[in-house]
Design a protein around this motif. Structure first.
Motif, short mmCIF file in Angstrom:
data_model
loop_
_atom_site.label_atom_id
_atom_site.label_comp_id
_atom_site.label_asym_id
_atom_site.label_seq_id
_atom_site.Cartn_x
_atom_site.Cartn_y
_atom_site.Cartn_z
N ASN A 178 -0.10 -6.86 -7.15
CA ASN A 178 1.04 -7.29 -6.34
C ASN A 178 2.03 -6.14 -6.17
O ASN A 178 3.23 -6.35 -6.18
CB ASN A 178 1.74 -8.49 -6.97
CG ASN A 178 2.84 -9.05 -6.08
OD1 ASN A 178 2.82 -8.87 -4.86
ND2 ASN A 178 3.81 -9.71 -6.69
N GLY A 179 1.53 -4.93 -6.03
CA GLY A 179 2.45 -3.81 -5.90
C GLY A 179 1.85 -2.62 -5.18
O GLY A 179 0.63 -2.46 -5.10
N LEU A 180 2.72 -1.81 -4.63
CA LEU A 180 2.36 -0.53 -4.03
C LEU A 180 3.29 0.53 -4.59
O LEU A 180 4.46 0.26 -4.87
CB LEU A 180 2.50 -0.58 -2.50
CG LEU A 180 1.60 -1.56 -1.75
CD1 LEU A 180 1.96 -1.57 -0.27
CD2 LEU A 180 0.13 -1.19 -1.93
N LEU A 181 2.78 1.74 -4.76
CA LEU A 181 3.60 2.86 -5.20
C LEU A 181 4.01 3.63 -3.94
O LEU A 181 3.15 4.22 -3.27
CB LEU A 181 2.80 3.75 -6.15
CG LEU A 181 3.56 4.44 -7.28
CD1 LEU A 181 4.32 3.43 -8.13
CD2 LEU A 181 2.62 5.26 -8.13
N LEU A 182 5.30 3.61 -3.61
CA LEU A 182 5.76 4.13 -2.32
C LEU A 182 6.93 5.10 -2.48
O LEU A 182 7.73 4.97 -3.41
CB LEU A 182 6.20 2.98 -1.41
CG LEU A 182 5.15 1.90 -1.11
CD1 LEU A 182 5.79 0.74 -0.36
CD2 LEU A 182 3.98 2.48 -0.33
#
Length: 249
Positions: A177-181
Motif C-alpha cells: 500500500n505504498g510507493l517511494l516517491l
C-alpha cells in the motif's frame, strides 16, 4: 461553477462563497439579485441541486483583490484565472485542515485502544508520515521513485496508495500500500493529480496544471513497470477515491 452571495446583516458587509458543480442545466437562468438581500421585487429564487466539494469561505476583500466583480447575484460562474487560483488555494487549505483534524482524531483513538500493543501503536502512528516499519516494507517492493528514478532513501517519501486515514491498521503497515516517491511526485500522487494504471502507465488528471509536468520535467504517458496484485487493488481505490476526475466520468 461558483455559488456566492453577499450579506448586509446588521450593516456589515460579509461575503460567502462555496465551490461546487451544478447537477442540472442552468445556462438559461437569469438571476439579477436576491429579494431578501436586495429588496428587488422582481427577483426570483432558483433552486439547483449542487455537488458541493468544499466548505470554505472567502471574504469580499479577498475576492475583489483578484478581480472578482461585485456580487450582484446568488449564482455566478468563475471565468477569471486569478479568482480560480484563489478558490483552488482556499479549497486545498480547507481540505488539508479537515484531513489533519481527522488524522489527529484517529491517532488519539489508536493511542487509547487497549487492544493494540504499544509497539504497534508507535508503528501505526509513524506510518502516518511514511516512517518506520511501513517505509521499510515499501522499500523492499519499490526501491526507487517511478518518475524521477531517484533511489537514495533520504530523497524519497513513502506515500500510501490508499490514504492512511481511510485504511485499516493492517493496510497502514502493508508495504504493497505504498510507493517511494520524490517529494514533488508524492505531492501530485497524494493530491490525486496523478495516478498509475495496473501496468504502471502514468495517468494525469485533466485538472493538473500543464506547467507542473513541464517545469518539474516529469515525463508524460510513461510506462513505469507493472505492479503486484496487492498494489493493483490499492490503486483501484486510488483511482476511484483520490484521483481528480471530471464528475461526469
Amino acid at each position: 461553477m461558483v455559488f456566492a452571495y453577499e450579506s448586509r446583516y446588521l450593516g456589515s458587509r460579509r461575503g460567502y462563497i462555496g465551490l461546487g458543480t451544478a447537477l442540472a442545466e442552468w445556462d438559461r437562468i437569469s438571476h439579477p439579485g436576491h429579494k431578501e438581500l436586495y429588496g428587488d421585487s422582481y427577483s426570483a429564487v432558483f433552486r439547483i441541486a449542487v455537488d458541493w466539494n468544499t466548505d470554505f469561505t472567502c471574504s469580499l476583500d479577498e475576492m475583489q483583490a483578484v478581480g472578482a466583480e461585485p456580487l450582484l447575484a446568488t449564482i455566478c460562474q468563475v471565468s477569471k484565472d486569478p479568482l480560480k487560483g484563489l478558490l483552488t488555494l482556499k479549497a486545498e487549505e480547507a481540505s488539508s485542515e479537515r484531513q489533519l483534524r481527522s488524522d489527529d482524531e484517529m491517532i488519539a483513538a489508536i493511542r487509547r485502544d487497549p487492544s493494540i500493543p504499544e509497539t504497534e501503536k508507535t508503528q501505526l502512528i509513524r506510518a502516518r508520515v511514511g516512517q518506520g516499519r511501513f517505509r521499510e516494507a515499501v522499500r523492499r517492493i519499490e526501491p526507487k521513485c517511478r518518475l524521477t528514478y531517484v533511489s537514495h532513501p533520504d530523497m524519497l517519501r513513502a506515500s500510501h496508495i490508499k490514504p492512511w486515514r481511510n485504511a485499516t491498521n493492517s493496510e497502514r503497515l502493508d508495504g504493497s500500500n505504498g510507493l517511494l516517491l520524490a517529494p514533488h511526485v508524492d505531492h501530485l500522487f497524494d493530491g490525486g493529480w496523478i495516478t498509475f494504471d495496473e501496468t504502471g502507465k502514468l495517468i494525469t488528471s485533466p485538472f493538473l496544471p500543464e506547467e507542473a509536468l513541464r517545469l518539474w520535467n516529469l515525463p508524460e504517458n510513461v510506462e513505469t513497470g507493472p505492479f503486484n496484485e496487492a498494489q493493483i487493488e490499492y490503486l483501484r481505490y486510488h483511482h476511484v477515491h483520490v484521483f481528480k476526475r471530471p464528475v461526469t466520468e
